[in-house]
Design a protein around this motif. Structure first.
Motif, PDB file in Angstrom:
ATOM      1  N   GLY A 125      57.606  40.515  65.376  1.00  0.00           N
ATOM      2  CA  GLY A 125      57.936  40.542  63.947  1.00  0.00           C
ATOM      3  C   GLY A 125      59.282  39.882  63.684  1.00  0.00           C
ATOM      4  N   ARG A 126      59.762  40.047  62.491  1.00  0.00           N
ATOM      5  CA  ARG A 126      61.044  39.463  62.104  1.00  0.00           C
ATOM      6  C   ARG A 126      62.171  40.066  62.910  1.00  0.00           C
ATOM      7  NH1 ARG A 126      59.913  35.876  58.691  1.00  0.00           N
ATOM      8  NH2 ARG A 126      58.382  36.115  57.073  1.00  0.00           N
ATOM      9  N   PRO A 127      63.233  39.341  63.212  1.00  0.00           N
ATOM     10  CA  PRO A 127      63.514  37.977  62.746  1.00  0.00           C
ATOM     11  C   PRO A 127      62.889  36.884  63.615  1.00  0.00           C
ATOM     12  CG  PRO A 127      65.362  38.743  64.027  1.00  0.00           C
ATOM     13  CD  PRO A 127      64.365  39.867  63.995  1.00  0.00           C
ATOM     14  N   PHE A 128      62.128  37.279  64.638  1.00  0.00           N
ATOM     15  CA  PHE A 128      61.619  36.303  65.611  1.00  0.00           C
ATOM     16  C   PHE A 128      60.171  35.879  65.370  1.00  0.00           C
ATOM     17  CE2 PHE A 128      65.004  38.692  67.800  1.00  0.00           C
ATOM     18  CZ  PHE A 128      65.886  37.647  67.984  1.00  0.00           C
ATOM     19  N   LYS A 129      59.633  36.228  64.244  1.00  0.00           N
ATOM     20  CA  LYS A 129      58.263  35.822  63.923  1.00  0.00           C
ATOM     21  C   LYS A 129      58.205  34.305  63.761  1.00  0.00           C
ATOM     22  CE  LYS A 129      54.533  36.833  60.704  1.00  0.00           C
ATOM     23  NZ  LYS A 129      54.164  37.554  59.475  1.00  0.00           N
ATOM     24  N   GLY A 130      57.261  33.690  64.472  1.00  0.00           N
ATOM     25  CA  GLY A 130      57.073  32.245  64.347  1.00  0.00           C
ATOM     26  C   GLY A 130      57.628  31.444  65.508  1.00  0.00           C
ATOM     27  N   ILE A 131      58.315  32.118  66.456  1.00  0.00           N
ATOM     28  CA  ILE A 131      58.760  31.439  67.678  1.00  0.00           C
ATOM     29  C   ILE A 131      58.125  32.168  68.863  1.00  0.00           C
ATOM     30  CG2 ILE A 131      60.932  30.636  66.680  1.00  0.00           C
ATOM     31  CD1 ILE A 131      62.289  32.889  68.416  1.00  0.00           C
ATOM     32  N   LEU A 132      58.276  31.616  70.051  1.00  0.00           N
ATOM     33  CA  LEU A 132      57.705  32.258  71.231  1.00  0.00           C
ATOM     34  C   LEU A 132      58.376  33.604  71.501  1.00  0.00           C
ATOM     35  CD1 LEU A 132      57.264  29.273  73.703  1.00  0.00           C
ATOM     36  CD2 LEU A 132      55.545  30.347  72.267  1.00  0.00           C
ATOM     37  N   PRO A 133      57.641  34.540  72.080  1.00  0.00           N
ATOM     38  CA  PRO A 133      58.222  35.866  72.339  1.00  0.00           C
ATOM     39  C   PRO A 133      59.281  35.834  73.435  1.00  0.00           C
ATOM     40  CG  PRO A 133      56.034  35.705  73.299  1.00  0.00           C
ATOM     41  CD  PRO A 133      56.240  34.448  72.503  1.00  0.00           C
ATOM     42  N   ARG A 134      59.963  36.968  73.584  1.00  0.00           N
ATOM     43  CA  ARG A 134      60.972  37.103  74.651  1.00  0.00           C
ATOM     44  C   ARG A 134      60.351  36.743  75.996  1.00  0.00           C
ATOM     45  NH1 ARG A 134      62.012  41.855  71.463  1.00  0.00           N
ATOM     46  NH2 ARG A 134      60.262  42.757  72.576  1.00  0.00           N
ATOM     47  N   SER A 135      61.179  36.146  76.864  1.00  0.00           N
ATOM     48  CA  SER A 135      60.673  35.736  78.173  1.00  0.00           C
ATOM     49  C   SER A 135      61.822  35.559  79.137  1.00  0.00           C
ATOM     50  CB  SER A 135      59.913  34.419  78.036  1.00  0.00           C
ATOM     51  OG  SER A 135      59.481  33.954  79.282  1.00  0.00           O
ATOM     52  N   LEU A 136      61.544  35.715  80.424  1.00  0.00           N
ATOM     53  CA  LEU A 136      62.553  35.351  81.416  1.00  0.00           C
ATOM     54  C   LEU A 136      62.646  33.833  81.448  1.00  0.00           C
ATOM     55  CD1 LEU A 136      61.135  34.165  84.232  1.00  0.00           C
ATOM     56  CD2 LEU A 136      60.485  36.540  84.484  1.00  0.00           C
ATOM     57  N   ALA A 137      63.776  33.348  81.933  1.00  0.00           N
ATOM     58  CA  ALA A 137      63.989  31.901  81.989  1.00  0.00           C
ATOM     59  C   ALA A 137      64.807  31.570  83.221  1.00  0.00           C
ATOM     60  CB  ALA A 137      64.694  31.418  80.730  1.00  0.00           C
ATOM     61  N   ASP A 138      64.203  30.881  84.164  1.00  0.00           N
ATOM     62  CA  ASP A 138      64.844  30.536  85.429  1.00  0.00           C
ATOM     63  C   ASP A 138      66.060  29.640  85.208  1.00  0.00           C
ATOM     64  OD1 ASP A 138      65.540  29.780  87.971  1.00  0.00           O
ATOM     65  OD2 ASP A 138      63.624  28.888  88.485  1.00  0.00           O
ATOM     66  N   GLY A 139      65.840  28.476  84.609  1.00  0.00           N
ATOM     67  CA  GLY A 139      66.938  27.528  84.416  1.00  0.00           C
ATOM     68  C   GLY A 139      68.086  28.107  83.622  1.00  0.00           C
ATOM     69  N   GLU A 140      67.767  28.865  82.594  1.00  0.00           N
ATOM     70  CA  GLU A 140      68.792  29.467  81.745  1.00  0.00           C
ATOM     71  C   GLU A 140      69.434  30.690  82.405  1.00  0.00           C
ATOM     72  OE1 GLU A 140      65.830  28.431  80.805  1.00  0.00           O
ATOM     73  OE2 GLU A 140      66.106  27.096  79.088  1.00  0.00           O
TER      74      GLU A 140
END
Length: 198
Positions: free
Chosen positions: A15-30
């Motif tokens: 839901g908001r404020p993150f509605k419309g982008i990919l969900p939370r995720s782990l990120a190796d490079g970051e």
């Protein structure tokens, strides 16, 4: 089409404020391993996928409008969220955490934003200030490492922007961190002059 449907579904899992982008995720490079952040670079890669789908559809004589419209809506959502969160550059995550990686792909390998968009310029400038030996630093678990091949994201962006002197300088810095047999490591501990994994 499977990819398209997946992107459209994944973008609306939260839901908001993150509605419309990919969900939370782990990120190796970051170096964001907790999976509690939303990764800007992942949205960049999926925007790129939608643009490619649109081009493929056109080349095949198919209707490209669904892909084109999805791209426009998605990009507006990304830009709106970055603005709402007060960013004047492209951070690694919308939470402002992490080390730069996918956020450096705004104009390379395909152009998502104008090469001279102020956010592109600021992102590149912020990273250049943190260079060691002319190379990008990887600020993950070990803050004393440089990452030669990640530097090429910046070098390629400089070529696209016509910043030839910067690009040549960074190219030579990249070569200076290659081995006597012209290979290069993923990362280098610059203080001890050793590569990751020896």
């Amino acid at each position: 089409l499977k990819s398209f449907y997946w992107i459209q579904k994944a973008r609306f899992q939260e839901g908001r404020p993150f509605k419309g982008i990919l969900p939370r995720s782990l990120a190796d490079g970051e170096c964001l391993w907790k999976g509690d952040c939303h990764i800007v670079g992942y949205d960049f890669w999926n925007l790129r996928a939608l643009a490619c789908l649109s081009e493929m559809a056109e080349a095949l004589g198919q209707d490209s409008r669904p892909f084109r419209e999805a791209y426009k809506t998605y990009k507006k959502t990304v830009e709106k969220l970055l603005k709402e969160r007060g960013f004047e550059h492209f951070p690694p995550s919308y939470e402002g955490k992490g080390t730069s990686w996918g956020n450096l792909t705004a104009i390379y390998p395909t152009q998502l934003f104008d090469p001279f968009d102020p956010r592109v310029s600021k992102t590149l400038d912020l990273e250049r200030r943190l260079f060691v030996e002319g190379t990008i630093t990887w600020r993950g678990r070990n803050r004393k490492a440089i990452h030669p091949y990640l530097s090429t994201y910046i070098t390629q962006s400089e070529i696209i922007r016509g910043e030839r002197n910067l690009a040549i300088e960074h190219f030579y810095s990249f070569l200076c961190h290659s081995s006597s047999t012209n290979s290069f490591p993923e990362g280098v501990y610059w203080e001890s002059r050793t590569a990751w994994g020896n």
